[in-house]
Design an enzyme around this catalytic site. Structure first.
Site, short mmCIF file in Angstrom:
data_model
loop_
_atom_site.label_atom_id
_atom_site.label_comp_id
_atom_site.label_asym_id
_atom_site.label_seq_id
_atom_site.Cartn_x
_atom_site.Cartn_y
_atom_site.Cartn_z
N GLU A 143 0.87 -1.18 -0.04
CA GLU A 143 0.17 -0.03 -0.01
C GLU A 143 0.95 1.24 0.09
O GLU A 143 1.52 1.64 1.00
CB GLU A 143 -0.90 -0.01 1.30
CG GLU A 143 -2.02 0.87 0.94
CD GLU A 143 -1.90 2.10 1.87
OE1 GLU A 143 -1.49 3.19 1.31
OE2 GLU A 143 -2.21 2.30 3.10
N CYS A 172 -1.31 8.88 3.38
CA CYS A 172 -1.19 8.43 1.97
C CYS A 172 -2.30 9.08 0.93
O CYS A 172 -2.18 8.90 -0.25
CB CYS A 172 -1.01 7.11 1.74
SG CYS A 172 -2.13 6.12 2.59
#
Length: 493
Positions: free
Chosen positions: A255, A289
């Site tokens: 990720e 993120c």
């Protein structure tokens, strides 16, 4: 600030590194040593994998009700230790209290969510062309030793996510938290799970000197007994980890970074859109993120939207993260501060217009910034394509839905996106054309739930955390057939 000393956790015992080496865990805000942490060696890596491998058989055979109970107890313990958890995160990574509390809540949710996985079906009966008394089954089983590499920016939610799902489905784990959050992202989590009754060796924690990070990760990922790797962090590092795992044909869930957009269509509720944009772009000083780097606004409401957004961003209190009123705290370290300053300076030098902030560092350590809001950004500026990962956002004004979608997709990343509109039919149409792993309609781009399949596409990585897809990533599917004695298979030889 009183200094803390912590060791490695291997085989249920906290101990020094094999060679006795330590490293200072520095508080971003004060610049003082928050804790002295053991700095592991490659021998310690081997010992941690030894412990996880030894514990695997017993843990994988532990009844599902017991695995669930341990994870639920861990959630209850974390709830009881919320104030302690907040203090650790504020001190260690410079998080604001509101972000730390938000993180603890998400971590608790992830523990409860993972606790539901052990009781999920372990496979299915599949169709077969064989005799009617033949059974063809897909059976899911734990993989073995999982290496989890967790980030500093969301140490409770993402640290717990990295270990709770693998543990829930019967794997054992070696966790290496970020060098910027060895306690919040690793040792404290192990304390909570140990108190909850997790067996010896099921979770091992390695902390390290930043200068040895590459060697430690390589040793972990390259160990032949490691059956799976998960990493949350930058795309640059993710490529390296993916390549290392690929050399051993070890599956990986990655990720990675994002260049996320919040699309505000012309019928949007402006007041709500401004609140959503502020949270999505500036929560945790933009160090998420999923942060909304790009705010893409239809021209018909751009003037009013910008006026209200500028006022809101300009009023955000920034400064000491220990102050409960602070909304924007420091970035994590001086390197991050330099990268952020250079990104903003490049944009302004090339003609971007700063509506709020300047990108100039403040405070004694130079890691604090007034929130920045830019417009007039063009493709020749680094900030157009680069992930910001700091307290800034760029407003782009477009004249159509097609232009908004084109801009949102003009990136090598593909993590998350938000779309705000009163027209849900159009919103779904937009969502189908956005090239991201996650789309939130009538919300901004930051969101994570334990029941959802979370992960990106393109340069944002591959694999999933959460939900059944997350559980599937941390198990392997085996095909088993059973033929009744009266119907033995026939063979052409």
């Amino acid at each position: 600030m009183s200094e803390i000393s912590r060791g490695l956790i291997i085989g249920g015992r906290e101990r020094p590194a094999e060679n006795g080496n330590t490293v200072a865990d520095i508080s971003p805000w004060t610049g003082e040593t928050y804790a002295t942490i053991a700095a592991c060696t490659q021998d310690d890596v081997t010992a941690a994998v030894d412990a996880a491998a030894e514990a695997f058989t017993a843990w994988s055979k532990t009844p599902p009700v017991e695995r669930s109970a341990i994870l639920h107890r861990a959630a209850d313990i974390l709830t009881a230790r919320t104030d302690e958890a907040i203090e650790i995160m504020v001190s260690e990574v410079g998080a604001t209290r509101r972000w730390a509390r938000f993180q603890v809540g998400l971590g608790i949710d992830h523990l409860h969510g993972a606790a539901a996985l052990p009781s999920a079906p372990l496979g299915r009966v599949v169709a077969t062309n064989a005799a009617t008394t033949t059974y063809s089954m897909e059976i899911r089983e734990p993989l073995g030793v999982v290496v989890s590499l967790s980030p500093w920016n969301a140490p409770y939610a993402l640290g717990i996510r990295a270990i709770a799902i693998p543990l829930a489905v019967g794997n054992t784990v070696v966790l290496k938290p970020s060098e910027d959050s060895p306690i919040a992202g690793g040792l404290f989590l192990a304390d909570v799970l140990t108190e909850a009754g997790l067996p010896t060796g099921a979770l091992n924690v390695l902390t390290n000197d930043p200068h040895s990070a590459a060697d430690i990760v390589a040793a972990l990922v390259s160990d032949f007994r490691v059956r799976m790797v998960n990493f949350t962090g930058s795309t640059k590092v993710g490529r390296i980890i993916g390549a290392l795992a690929g050399e051993r044909l070890t599956p990986a869930t990655l990720e990675l970074g994002g260049k996320n957009s919040l699309i505000v269509l012309e019928d949007a509720d402006i007041e709500f859109a401004v609140r959503a944009a502020t949270f999505g772009s500036y929560m945790n000083s933009g160090q998420i993120c999923m942060s909304s780097d790009r705010i893409v606004v239809h021209k018909n409401l751009a003037a009013e939207f910008l006026e209200k957004l500028v006022a809101r961003v300009d009023s955000l209190p920034y400064g000491d993260p220990t102050d409960p009123a602070t909304a924007i705290g420091p970035v994590v370290n001086t390197k991050a501060a330099q990268n952020f300053s250079e990104l903003i300076a490049d944009a302004i030098a090339k003609g971007a217009v700063p509506l709020v902030g300047s990108g100039k560092a403040e405070g004694a350590r130079g890691v604090l910034f007034k929130p920045v809001l830019l417009t007039g950004v063009t493709k020749d500026m680094r900030i157009y394509y680069d992930e910001i990962f700091g307290p800034a956002a760029v407003v782009h004004i477009v004249d159509s839905v097609d232009a908004a979608i084109e801009l949102a997709n003009d990136t090598s990343y593909g993590l998350s996106c938000g779309v705000i509109t009163e027209n849900l039919t159009e919103a779904f149409a937009v969502a189908t054309r956005i090239q991201t792993g996650v789309v939130h309609i009538n919300d901004q781009s930051v969101g994570d739930e334990p029941t959802a399949a979370f992960g990106g596409i393109k340069d944002s990585g591959y694999g999933k955390f959460g939900g059944q897809p997350g559980a599937d990533d941390f198990t392997t599917a085996r095909w088993v057939t059973v033929h009744a004695e009266a119907n033995h298979p026939t063979y052409p030889l």
